[in-house]
Design a protein around this motif. Structure first.
Motif, short mmCIF file in Angstrom:
data_model
loop_
_atom_site.label_atom_id
_atom_site.label_comp_id
_atom_site.label_asym_id
_atom_site.label_seq_id
_atom_site.Cartn_x
_atom_site.Cartn_y
_atom_site.Cartn_z
N ARG A 146 0.83 -1.20 0.00
CA ARG A 146 0.00 0.00 0.00
C ARG A 146 0.86 1.25 0.00
O ARG A 146 0.50 2.28 -0.58
N ARG A 147 2.05 1.13 0.63
CA ARG A 147 2.96 2.27 0.70
C ARG A 147 3.34 2.74 -0.71
O ARG A 147 3.51 3.94 -0.95
N THR A 148 3.45 1.81 -1.64
CA THR A 148 3.80 2.18 -3.02
C THR A 148 2.72 3.04 -3.64
O THR A 148 3.00 4.02 -4.34
N THR A 149 1.47 2.69 -3.39
CA THR A 149 0.36 3.48 -3.94
C THR A 149 0.38 4.89 -3.39
O THR A 149 0.22 5.87 -4.13
N TYR A 150 0.59 5.02 -2.08
CA TYR A 150 0.63 6.35 -1.49
C TYR A 150 1.82 7.16 -2.00
O TYR A 150 1.70 8.36 -2.27
N GLY A 151 2.95 6.50 -2.15
CA GLY A 151 4.12 7.18 -2.69
C GLY A 151 3.87 7.66 -4.11
O GLY A 151 4.26 8.78 -4.49
N LEU A 152 3.20 6.82 -4.90
CA LEU A 152 2.87 7.19 -6.26
C LEU A 152 1.91 8.38 -6.28
O LEU A 152 2.05 9.30 -7.09
N GLY A 153 0.94 8.35 -5.38
CA GLY A 153 -0.01 9.46 -5.30
C GLY A 153 0.67 10.77 -4.96
O GLY A 153 0.41 11.81 -5.59
N VAL A 154 1.56 10.73 -3.96
CA VAL A 154 2.29 11.94 -3.59
C VAL A 154 3.13 12.43 -4.77
O VAL A 154 3.20 13.63 -5.05
N ALA A 155 3.75 11.50 -5.48
CA ALA A 155 4.60 11.88 -6.61
C ALA A 155 3.78 12.55 -7.71
O ALA A 155 4.21 13.56 -8.30
N MET A 156 2.60 12.00 -8.02
CA MET A 156 1.79 12.57 -9.08
C MET A 156 1.32 13.98 -8.72
O MET A 156 1.35 14.89 -9.56
N VAL A 157 0.86 14.16 -7.49
CA VAL A 157 0.44 15.50 -7.07
C VAL A 157 1.63 16.46 -7.09
O VAL A 157 1.52 17.60 -7.56
N ALA A 158 2.76 16.00 -6.59
CA ALA A 158 3.94 16.86 -6.52
C ALA A 158 4.40 17.28 -7.91
O ALA A 158 4.77 18.45 -8.13
N VAL A 159 4.37 16.36 -8.85
CA VAL A 159 4.80 16.70 -10.22
C VAL A 159 3.85 17.73 -10.83
O VAL A 159 4.28 18.72 -11.43
N SER A 160 2.55 17.50 -10.67
CA SER A 160 1.58 18.45 -11.23
C SER A 160 1.77 19.84 -10.63
O SER A 160 1.78 20.85 -11.34
N VAL A 161 1.91 19.88 -9.30
CA VAL A 161 2.07 21.18 -8.63
C VAL A 161 3.38 21.84 -9.03
O VAL A 161 3.43 23.04 -9.33
N ALA A 162 4.46 21.06 -9.06
CA ALA A 162 5.77 21.64 -9.36
C ALA A 162 5.83 22.19 -10.78
O ALA A 162 6.31 23.30 -11.01
N VAL A 163 5.33 21.41 -11.74
CA VAL A 163 5.38 21.85 -13.14
C VAL A 163 4.51 23.10 -13.34
O VAL A 163 4.94 24.07 -13.96
#
Length: 680
Positions: A364-381
């Protein structure tokens, strides 16, 4: 727009069966929204498709969670949020990144920072609150649609689902202590939230219709109704006739709403109860004749791709409008936009949604990490693009002067027109011209900021001029400030202006609700002016057309508008106070600044025929002033328009920023205005 399969009624022991009719209902919901956005005239209330989505979402999500409580006595919060990450974030991230790229490829410089800010808020599931704030931002009125503004509904859902699983889990605690059924307590909890939210929606919608449409508390009840329907369906088995009535009656309620509702109605409030109840009734109906229609394969396929279709269709429409330079889609463009949206949605469903949903990580940790990464990429870009776009605009600000190269209105002087040199950059630069307005506390305040006036010029001067009214009166403060400076401190200019508040005793209405704060304040201003006994009062007002088009504010009739103006003008005339009324300005037929950005070498492409800009309707303010002693009407049209056109650029100066004049152009009007007012 949910992460759970459609549930069949009263299935507890086994895995829920799929209800094809719910996929068809999703197709109906997204179809209403898409058609409304493509051709608003066909379905003026097609926005209720979002309300149908809310009910479906509550039905599936709360139904699934209460089913879990019923079986296990608990809610797996971490698993629930992991499912939502896999279901929603991948497609949303792809769309947000695509929009960010398209912003730089398609949109003019002026719009990039605002849209990219909305991408950041969309990625953070806070877009609805940003839109609620912007709905009350006068400066934002009339600004072009954002390609991500539809993310507001996703934000509402995610905010709701941050809370409701915890509420359901908490409701299981007293059940365990007292030995009662946990779902019964859950139903009470959801019911309380639903009733409270509906009551708040009914109260708040007429108070602030713009914000009420977007904020989460006015929408939670619609998701709650769906959840209550799911819990009711577990215990109730309506008979055949009841199911037929529920199904077809519910469909009728939704369709009546779609065809009869308009954006002029106070929504959601109690009005939203009709489509909400209709959607809930169809969900309760279950497998009947309507279900067989909704279960047809073409409809269920559209239901399958409905989430991606919802995400993609609006950016496609916005960017097509931007490329074509139109305010609405022609039929071929609408068909092309619809086809492109369907293709993108199908690709997104099969190559983005499905892979992420089906391939569950081992941890489950992988899913949460992926979620954080997707939000972070969208926000950062998006945030990086936002900062870069703002930096570009900052470099363009301040290039606004009136000189020999930029004569502005004086190029239209009927006696001695000044020459206009060729090859000179425009002032202000179109990309930042929307910000070219009087920048002081007197002219940028909204209602509620207090009655006290501001003074320009020498406060001890012997002569007093009062400017009163809305932003169309305030815009002339630039010229009057220049006049006061030039005139050797003989005049003091009092500004008693408020955005969106014409000097009238009759208030406008928004979605049927009178905005009485303005008219009440005007009566206080009237008393203050009579006590001040100025040498001249100047007023101007935005036209009735502009109030309707840009703010969706209306008056009962033109006659009532005239009555409101005549009441205050007549009172000043009775007090022997001289008044000058500036006739309503010409209104450009299209957004001028984006047009100038698209056609930097051909500004004439952005001109408006004079007959269109001036219009055929009489100006209510000028009509009210006619015949009153001591009241003169000033017409500046010939200093803005030529004989047959109202140009976007005059004398190398951009004339309009929206329905207002740019402050730079107003500065070029100092001499004509002073003469027209009899001040020189």
């Amino acid at each position: 727009m949910t992460d759970e399969p459609p549930l069949a009624p009263a299935r507890v022991a086994s895995r829920p069966a799929v209800r094809a009719d719910i996929q068809g209902l999703r197709a109906l919901a997204v179809g209403l929204v898409v058609v409304y956005h493509l051709r608003p005239g066909w379905l003026p209330g097609g926005f209720v498709g979002v309300d149908v989505f809310f009910v479906i979402s509550g039905f599936l999500i709360i139904g699934t969670l209460t089913g879990e409580i019923r079986r296990t006595g608990r809610v797996g919060l971490l698993d629930f949020y992991a499912r939502r990450i896999r279901r929603l974030l991948p497609a949303a991230t792809v769309v947000l990144l695509a929009v960010t790229a398209a912003v730089f490829a398609v949109l003019p410089q002026s719009r990039r920072p605002g849209v990219l800010r909305e991408v950041v808020f969309s990625a953070a599931n806070a877009q609805n609150w940003l839109l609620a704030v912007l709905s009350n931002d006068y400066a934002h009125a009339g600004v072009g649609a954002s390609p991500v503004q539809h993310f507001w509904s996703l934000a509402v859902e995610e905010q709701f689902y941050l809370v409701i699983p915890v509420v359901l889990l908490a409701s299981a605690v007293p059940a365990a202590r007292r030995g009662g059924g946990p779902v019964r307590y859950a139903a009470v909890a959801v019911g309380v939230i639903t009733v409270a939210s509906f009551a708040f929606s009914v109260w708040y919608t007429p108070v602030d219709p713009g914000a009420a449409y977007f904020v989460t508390p006015t929408r939670m009840w619609q998701l709650g109704v769906g959840g209550l329907a799911a819990m009711a369906l577990h215990r109730l088995r309506p008979g055949r006739v009841a199911r037929l009535l529920l199904g077809w009656g519910g469909l009728a309620a939704v369709l009546v709403s779609a065809f009869r509702f308009t954006t002029g109605m106070a929504f959601p409030g109690w009005v939203a109860a009709l489509p909400t109840a209709g959607a809930a009734a169809m969900l309760l109906a279950g497998e009947e004749s309507l279900a067989r229609v909704l279960g047809l394969r073409p409809l269920t396929y559209v239901g399958d791709i409905s989430y991606s279709l919802y995400l993609w269709h609006w950016p496609v429409i916005v960017f097509v409008l931007e490329v074509t330079g139109r305010d609405s889609l022609a039929r071929p463009e609408a068909l092309a936009a619809a086809a492109a949206s369907l293709v993108l949605a199908a690709l997104s469903k099969h190559f983005v949604e499905d892979p992420f949903r089906r391939r569950k990580p081992d941890r489950r940790r992988t899913t949460y990490g992926l979620g954080v990464a997707m939000v972070a990429v969208s926000v950062a870009v998006a945030a990086g693009g936002w900062a870069a776009a703002e930096s570009t605009l900052a470099a363009l600000r301040g290039r606004s002067v009136i000189d020999a190269d930029h004569p502005g209105a004086l190029a239209l002087d009927p006696n001695r027109p000044l020459p206009v040199p060729a090859g000179v950059p425009l002032a202000p630069v179109p990309a930042v011209a929307a910000e070219d307005w009087p920048h002081d506390d007197c002219t940028t305040r909204d209602l509620g900021d207090g009655l006290a006036s501001c003074v320009i010029g020498n406060p001890d001067a012997a002569k007093t001029l009062v400017v009163v009214g809305d932003s169309h009166a305030a815009q002339f403060s630039t010229a009057l400030a220049e006049f006061a400076r030039r005139d050797g401190d003989q005049w003091q200019v009092h500004l008693m202006v408020r955005n969106g508040c014409p000097f009238s005793a009759v208030p406008p209405s928004e979605a049927g609700t009178p905005l009485t704060e303005c008219s009440e304040e005007n009566l206080k201003k009237l008393d203050h002016i009579r006590d001040l006994k100025p040498d001249l009062v100047l007023t101007a007002a935005m036209s009735r057309q502009s109030y309707l088009k840009d703010l969706e504010w209306t008056w009962e009739s033109t006659a009532r508008m005239v009555d409101g103006y005549r009441t205050v003008l007549g009172a000043l005339a009775d007090a022997a106070i001289p008044v000058a009324v500036i006739r309503a300005l010409p209104r450009p037929g299209r957004p001028v600044l984006p047009c100038l950005e698209r056609h930097p070498d051909r500004p004439s492409e952005c001109d408006t025929p004079r007959s269109t800009a001036v219009g055929s309707s009489a100006d209510p303010l000028a009509v009210a002033a006619t015949g009153l002693p001591g009241v003169r009407v000033v017409d500046l049209t010939d200093w803005i328009c030529r004989a047959d056109t109202c140009p976007a650029v005059v004398g190398n100066v951009v004339v309009f920023r929206d329905n207002h004049l740019t402050a730079t152009y107003v500065r070029s009007l100092v001499d004509p205005l002073v003469v027209a007012l009899g001040l020189r």
